[in-house]
Design an enzyme around this catalytic site. Structure first.
Site, PDB file in Angstrom:
ATOM      1  N   ASN A  24       0.861  -1.189   0.000  1.00 17.62           N
ATOM      2  CA  ASN A  24       0.000   0.000   0.000  1.00 17.62           C
ATOM      3  C   ASN A  24       0.893   1.233   0.000  1.00 17.62           C
ATOM      4  O   ASN A  24       1.507   1.562   1.021  1.00 17.62           O
ATOM      5  CB  ASN A  24      -0.895  -0.003   1.229  1.00 17.62           C
ATOM      6  CG  ASN A  24      -1.773   1.240   1.305  1.00 17.62           C
ATOM      7  OD1 ASN A  24      -1.824   2.044   0.376  1.00 17.62           O
ATOM      8  ND2 ASN A  24      -2.455   1.427   2.424  1.00 17.62           N
ATOM      9  N   ASP A  34      -2.370  -1.592   9.449  1.00 12.11           N
ATOM     10  CA  ASP A  34      -3.411  -2.546   9.848  1.00 12.11           C
ATOM     11  C   ASP A  34      -4.558  -2.587   8.844  1.00 12.11           C
ATOM     12  O   ASP A  34      -5.178  -3.631   8.649  1.00 12.11           O
ATOM     13  CB  ASP A  34      -3.943  -2.171  11.235  1.00 12.11           C
ATOM     14  CG  ASP A  34      -2.877  -2.296  12.312  1.00 12.11           C
ATOM     15  OD1 ASP A  34      -1.998  -3.169  12.167  1.00 12.11           O
ATOM     16  OD2 ASP A  34      -2.913  -1.519  13.282  1.00 12.11           O
TER      17      ASP A  34
END
Length: 590
Positions: free
Chosen positions: A162, A221
């Site tokens: 990401n 997360d």
């Protein structure tokens, strides 16, 4: 390292046994199926510090556990230790092949080295052989042993990065710190840099997962949650399991690794004890595996998603909702939004129902710590396997609950069974913790005694309190020596299932919920009207993602997924479990 006598007395079959040179000294080296044993004599010295004449009978034995060997490589046969420093300017190393009389062959083991605060690095340990053939035999045999199927070392990984999370350094972290280690260990990684939300999930749903040994999430997360949900959705879809109310999901065969590169990295920190990309990468390489509980979330009776860290209503939900408008601030937005939420000091009224865990499942305040090889998690895994052996789906008769026979909600019928407890009140925060949720801000986590795989979740209820009272609770969270739950306005329970229903005005109640709210046992006329101008409801912060519907049902599934990792290691383990730590010839990874 461990001291012992001759190699054959270690109780294992000797595969190879050769005299090699180690730390520039002659040594007798044994190779078994799980260990490499280095034995050499210690030189005796006289009282005046001079070497004594004659052989010494003192032996020193060092042990390297093969399970913690990252890789083994044969060194360049045309190079000789100490010769490279003598090369002239622009002279090529291969010219040393002419000096064959002094040429030796060597191989290097790259071994895990534990340094401070759960941090891992690798060390290089070189062994010099008398001839190239002997060197190649050792390298080939060690490589063969490293393929032990019981260790389940990955050879091919699907990696999702990401580039937008945290400080936007995920791509650089992987390229600079992780990928070189994977290449050293002979692991092929197919890298996908995500371009949008749910990109990883969509790839997982279409990818041929039988061609990889695991998935790796590089990010925070939220990235991990997307990869986990994608894998669980795909696994249940392939198995023909409908993800409906209180379904029984199938456990995926693939493991998931996480390289921390986000804002909080609670999953990685709880799994390893530190948010260090190199440590996490090394645990992936050696094939460590640990089962972790997963919670399933339902809006009324509709399945929403799976979570692994926490689901929180009130303070943490408001904080996340406010921070969504401040993404331009980066991770600092959480500090600013946290201050604003604290000063607002809101509280919310609602009904809470929960199914208490059994006494053998311990308590959130029993001061137990979930270390690697945790006995509670091991027993929970055995118990869960036995339960899975019984594939019968329990059916509940709605009419067997007496007064709730007229209730149309399945959710209500479950919560009227024995063992369910019901609480109604006004709360500043309601937090369901699946793992301890450690981070650099709270090294012990939101619930320090929570376990990775015990099949339970910890429910933390913070009743309506003053700012000063809540501040005292918050200050204790990062303090290792304080009990953050030791307040009259806080209750904490270890539970198996949980339900929350906000108190709302009669006209806002959902159609089809029946005469009574799920599990609360209170009729419409008995609901308390919120005062004018007060906040009617909050939102849920579920693994860092907003769930705006306040009515939520949560169920835990014991060790539903397997992660690359071993859990937080005890800082004082048995010395025999440590890898080589006093080797003067080892060079720390840079």
């Amino acid at each position: 390292m461990a001291a012992s006598s001759a190699g054959p007395e270690f109780g294992e079959n000797i595969i190879l046994e050769t005299g090699l040179e180690y730390t520039q000294k002659p040594a007798h080296v044994y190779l078994t199926s799980s260990r490499l044993i280095i034995e050499h004599r210690l030189e005796s010295t006289s009282r005046d510090g001079n070497l004594e004449a004659g052989p010494s009978t003192d032996l020193r034995c060092l042990i390297i556990h093969l399970q913690e060997v990252v890789a083994v490589r044969a060194d360049n046969p045309c190079s000789t230790r100490g010769k490279t420093s003598q090369l002239k300017h622009q002279q090529k190393p291969c010219l040393l092949q002419d000096d064959r009389t002094s040429q030796t062959s060597s191989f290097t083991l790259y071994v895990i080295k534990r340094i401070s605060k759960h941090r891992w690095r690798h060390k290089s340990c070189q062994f010099v052989c008398h001839d190239y053939g002997t060197c190649q035999i050792w390298v080939d045999k060690i490589n063969e042993l490293l393929k032990n199927p019981e260790w389940r070392r990955p050879k091919r990984l699907l990696v999702f990065i990401n580039p937008f999370g945290g400080k936007k350094r995920a791509v650089k972290i992987f390229q600079d710190k992780v990928q070189p280690l994977f290449e050293m260990a002979g692991i092929y990684s197919e890298v996908i840099v995500t371009k949008r939300q749910y990109h990883a999930r969509d790839v997982i749903y279409e990818y041929d997962l039988e061609t990889v040994d695991g998935l790796v999430s590089v990010g925070g997360d939220g990235t991990f949650s997307e990869v986990m949900n994608g894998l669980l959705d795909r696994t249940n879809s392939d198995a023909g399991i409908e993800q409906s109310f209180r379904h029984k999901p199938k456990s995926p065969s693939l493991r998931i690794g996480i390289i921390p590169a986000g804002s909080t990295d609670a999953v990685a920190y709880t799994l390893v004890g530190i948010n260090d990309p190199v440590t996490s990468a090394l645990q992936i390489i050696i094939g460590d595996c640990v089962g972790v509980d997963v919670t399933a979330l339902y809006k009324k009776e509709e399945f929403l998603k799976y979570t692994i860290t926490m689901s929180s209503y009130g303070y943490y939900g408001d904080l996340l909702q406010d921070s969504e408008h401040l993404r331009w601030m980066g991770p600092n937005r959480y500090t600013w939004s946290g201050l604003k939420t604290f000063l607002a000091n809101r509280s919310y009224e609602g009904h809470i129902s929960f199914l208490l865990a059994s006494e053998e499942d311990s308590h959130p305040r029993d001061n137990s710590v979930c270390y690697a090889g945790c006995d509670k998690c091991r027993k929970a895994a055995l118990k869960n396997e036995q339960a899975r052996g019984d594939s019968r789906q329990l059916e509940f008769d709605l009419g067997s609950a007496g007064d709730v026979a007229s209730v149309s909600s399945k959710r209500a019928s479950f919560m009227m069974k024995d063992g369910w407890h019901h609480v109604r009140g006004k709360f500043s925060a309601i937090t369901v913790v699946n793992i301890s949720c450690r981070s650099h801000l709270s090294p012990q986590g939101l619930s320090p005694s929570s376990h990775l795989g015990d099949g339970c979740i910890d429910l933390i209820l913070v009743q309506d309190c003053s700012r000063l009272q809540y501040l005292r609770h918050m200050i204790r969270i990062p303090n290792r020596k304080s009990d953050q739950f030791d307040f009259d306005f806080i209750q904490v329970y270890r539970v198996k299932e949980f339900s929350f229903q906000p108190v709302s005005e009669p006209e806002d109640m959902d159609v089809g919920e029946g005469e009574e709210r799920g599990g609360c046992g209170r009729k419409r006329g008995g609901l308390v009207k919120l005062t004018t101008g007060s906040h009617r409801s909050s939102v849920w912060n579920c693994d860092g993602e907003l769930v705006e519907n306040p009515s939520l049902y949560i169920q835990v599934h014991c060790q539903l997924i397997k992660l690359f990792g071993r859990g937080v290691e005890d800082l004082n383990p048995d010395a025999s479990l440590q890898c080589l730590s006093c080797c003067s010839s080892c060079d720390q990874e840079k």
